[in-house]
Design a protein around this motif. Structure first.
Motif, mmCIF file in Angstrom:
data_model
loop_
_atom_site.group_PDB
_atom_site.id
_atom_site.type_symbol
_atom_site.label_atom_id
_atom_site.label_comp_id
_atom_site.label_asym_id
_atom_site.label_seq_id
_atom_site.Cartn_x
_atom_site.Cartn_y
_atom_site.Cartn_z
ATOM 1 N N GLU A 17 -7.814 7.267 -1.112
ATOM 2 C CA GLU A 17 -7.139 8.203 -2.004
ATOM 3 C C GLU A 17 -6.033 8.965 -1.274
ATOM 4 O OE1 GLU A 17 -7.929 12.196 -4.692
ATOM 5 O OE2 GLU A 17 -9.602 10.817 -4.370
ATOM 6 N N ILE A 18 -6.322 9.441 -0.078
ATOM 7 C CA ILE A 18 -5.318 10.194 0.674
ATOM 8 C C ILE A 18 -4.135 9.294 1.023
ATOM 9 C CG2 ILE A 18 -4.896 11.619 2.724
ATOM 10 C CD1 ILE A 18 -6.838 12.800 0.540
ATOM 11 N N LEU A 19 -4.391 8.052 1.343
ATOM 12 C CA LEU A 19 -3.307 7.092 1.608
ATOM 13 C C LEU A 19 -2.453 6.896 0.361
ATOM 14 C CD1 LEU A 19 -1.895 4.875 3.325
ATOM 15 C CD2 LEU A 19 -3.619 3.291 2.462
ATOM 16 N N GLN A 20 -3.091 6.678 -0.778
ATOM 17 C CA GLN A 20 -2.345 6.468 -2.023
ATOM 18 C C GLN A 20 -1.497 7.682 -2.399
ATOM 19 O OE1 GLN A 20 -5.544 5.510 -4.699
ATOM 20 N NE2 GLN A 20 -5.518 3.323 -4.183
ATOM 21 N N LEU A 21 -1.994 8.862 -2.095
ATOM 22 C CA LEU A 21 -1.284 10.084 -2.471
ATOM 23 C C LEU A 21 -0.139 10.437 -1.519
ATOM 24 C CD1 LEU A 21 -4.314 12.329 -3.469
ATOM 25 C CD2 LEU A 21 -2.648 11.263 -5.001
ATOM 26 N N THR A 22 -0.203 9.943 -0.296
ATOM 27 C CA THR A 22 0.797 10.357 0.693
ATOM 28 C C THR A 22 1.761 9.263 1.120
ATOM 29 O OG1 THR A 22 -0.657 9.856 2.579
ATOM 30 C CG2 THR A 22 -0.788 12.077 1.629
ATOM 31 N N ASP A 23 1.413 8.019 0.928
ATOM 32 C CA ASP A 23 2.250 6.901 1.395
ATOM 33 C C ASP A 23 3.396 6.651 0.416
ATOM 34 O OD1 ASP A 23 3.249 4.715 2.738
ATOM 35 O OD2 ASP A 23 1.686 3.343 2.041
ATOM 36 N N ARG A 24 4.369 7.515 0.450
ATOM 37 C CA ARG A 24 5.482 7.443 -0.506
ATOM 38 C C ARG A 24 6.471 6.338 -0.168
ATOM 39 N NH1 ARG A 24 5.930 14.013 -1.080
ATOM 40 N NH2 ARG A 24 3.935 14.203 -2.145
ATOM 41 N N ASN A 26 5.400 3.364 0.993
ATOM 42 C CA ASN A 26 4.625 2.126 0.885
ATOM 43 C C ASN A 26 4.600 1.331 2.181
ATOM 44 O OD1 ASN A 26 3.868 2.493 -1.846
ATOM 45 N ND2 ASN A 26 5.907 1.801 -2.490
ATOM 46 N N ILE A 27 4.262 2.034 3.271
ATOM 47 C CA ILE A 27 4.169 1.342 4.558
ATOM 48 C C ILE A 27 2.714 1.189 5.012
ATOM 49 C CG2 ILE A 27 6.485 1.939 5.353
ATOM 50 C CD1 ILE A 27 5.301 4.259 6.917
ATOM 51 N N GLY A 28 1.787 1.677 4.217
ATOM 52 C CA GLY A 28 0.373 1.464 4.490
ATOM 53 C C GLY A 28 -0.279 2.453 5.434
#
Length: 139
Positions: A17-24, A26-28
């Motif tokens: 969830e934190i990755l989806q919310l912060t990875d603007r 899209n580098i993973g």
């Protein structure tokens, strides 16, 4: 002073969830700058409620503030797409903070932000029995 960390957010809501919310971009990977901004915003909001009752920064941070900071930071990360559950957790955090600022609840800290010492409040003592077999009462 931040009341939670990146790891606190990951522990509570999961790395995905934190990755989806912060990875603007899209580098993973989790964008630490985005996480830090959300945590700073949440901490500033909390400080606004605490400043009237406690000397900041607090000497010790109660775990309840970590929990509240995580809920508020998560709400900031979601921005306009927050679900009803995320909004409700943030609203409950703000309600608790409002109660703190009004003195309806406390953090268990002294006004200087350290651990509170037990007060010398009222104590009750018995004056002894009034009625009893050996005192000639009704029994």
């Amino acid at each position: 002073m931040p009341y939670c960390t990146r790891q606190n957010l990951i522990d509570r809501y999961g790395e995905t969830e934190i990755l989806q919310l912060t990875d603007r971009d899209n580098i993973g990977i989790i964008d630490d700058q985005v996480v830090t901004q959300a945590i700073d915003d949440a901490s500033a909001e909390i400080d606004g409620y605490l400043a009237g009752r406690y000397q900041l920064p607090l000497a010790t941070v109660p775990s309840v503030l970590e929990h509240l900071a995580c809920n508020i930071a998560r709400y900031h990360l979601w921005a306009d797409g927050a679900s009803d559950a995320v909004k409700q957790r943030r609203d409950e955090a703000v309600k608790f903070l409002d109660s703190l600022s009004k003195g309806h609840v406390t953090l268990g800290l002294s006004d200087s932000g350290g651990q509170a010492t037990p007060s010398d409040g009222a104590q009750m003592e018995s004056g002894g029995r009034i009625f009893g077999r050996d005192q000639g009462g009704f029994i």
